[in-house]
Design an enzyme around this catalytic site. Structure first.
Site, mmCIF file in Angstrom:
data_model
loop_
_atom_site.group_PDB
_atom_site.id
_atom_site.type_symbol
_atom_site.label_atom_id
_atom_site.label_comp_id
_atom_site.label_asym_id
_atom_site.label_seq_id
_atom_site.Cartn_x
_atom_site.Cartn_y
_atom_site.Cartn_z
ATOM 1 C CG ASP A 7 0.480 8.726 55.650
ATOM 2 O OD1 ASP A 7 0.136 9.828 55.193
ATOM 3 O OD2 ASP A 7 0.333 7.650 55.027
ATOM 4 C CD GLU A 68 0.341 13.068 53.554
ATOM 5 O OE1 GLU A 68 1.369 12.447 53.265
ATOM 6 O OE2 GLU A 68 -0.791 12.759 53.156
ATOM 7 C CG ASP A 141 -0.828 3.745 54.629
ATOM 8 O OD1 ASP A 141 -1.483 4.699 54.203
ATOM 9 O OD2 ASP A 141 -0.975 2.576 54.242
#
Length: 193
Positions: A7, A68, A141
């Site tokens: 992430d 991501e 996160d």
């Protein structure tokens, strides 16, 4: 399949490793965040992220990396840092020849919670449930990195099988075309005799 989920973020870059296959329970291998200080110059922060990701790749040797996909937000400073961290993630995986998949936030939310509009708490709760954890990983996160890895195990495996089938089908088509050309050339050679 072992997947490293990333992430991307400049201050907190979530990292999580999951083992598993489609249709079987998934297992948490490790999860954390790579932190950088806003007081450091941007180039040093990116080096810190690169070194941290390299260390994770060295330690856990994943089969694939799921990152991501960056999308535009209203705060351009946030999107720039996220995009820069994402670029570092892509480079470190590419250097090792690892397959990399980009998953959108809504795709990840839908995969783990059933709703592309799930909030961070819902994603964290589902990650906790899917991986049979005692509590949601913190900060968010870290949970998001695990959600990316889970999504890739569940969806990436199917995508890989489809791509493999496409490659095999293409090879068969090319072999058939080659055989047809060879047969036509042989027939033309016989007719000239």
């Amino acid at each position: 399949m072992r997947v490293l989920g990333i992430d991307p973020g400049l201050t907190r870059c979530g990292v999580g490793v999951v083992d598993g296959t489609v249709g079987r329970p998934l297992t948490l291998v490790d999860v954390n965040v790579i932190r950088t200080s806003p007081a450091e110059p941007i180039q040093q922060r990116l080096v810190t992220i690169e070194r941290g990701l390299d260390a994770w790749l060295d330690e856990f040797e994943p089969d694939a990396v799921a990152v991501e996909r960056v999308f535009a937000r209203s705060d351009s400073s946030t999107i720039m840092g996220t995009a820069q961290a994402s670029g570092i993630a892509l480079v470190v995986a590419a250097r090792r020849g690892l397959p990399v998949a980009l998953h959108t936030p809504s795709e990840v939310k839908a995969a783990v919670s059933g709703s592309g509009r799930a909030n961070k708490a819902q994603v964290g709760a589902m990650v906790t449930r899917i991986l049979r954890l005692d509590a949601p990983p913190k900060p968010a996160d870290a949970a998001d990195a695990l959600a990316l890895a889970i999504t890739h195990v569940w969806r990436g495996g199917a995508v890989a099988r489809i791509e493999e089938a496409r490659i095999i089908a293409q090879a068969r088509i090319e072999a058939a075309q080659k055989a047809q050309r060879k047969a036509a050339a042989a027939a033309a050679a016989r007719s000239r005799q």
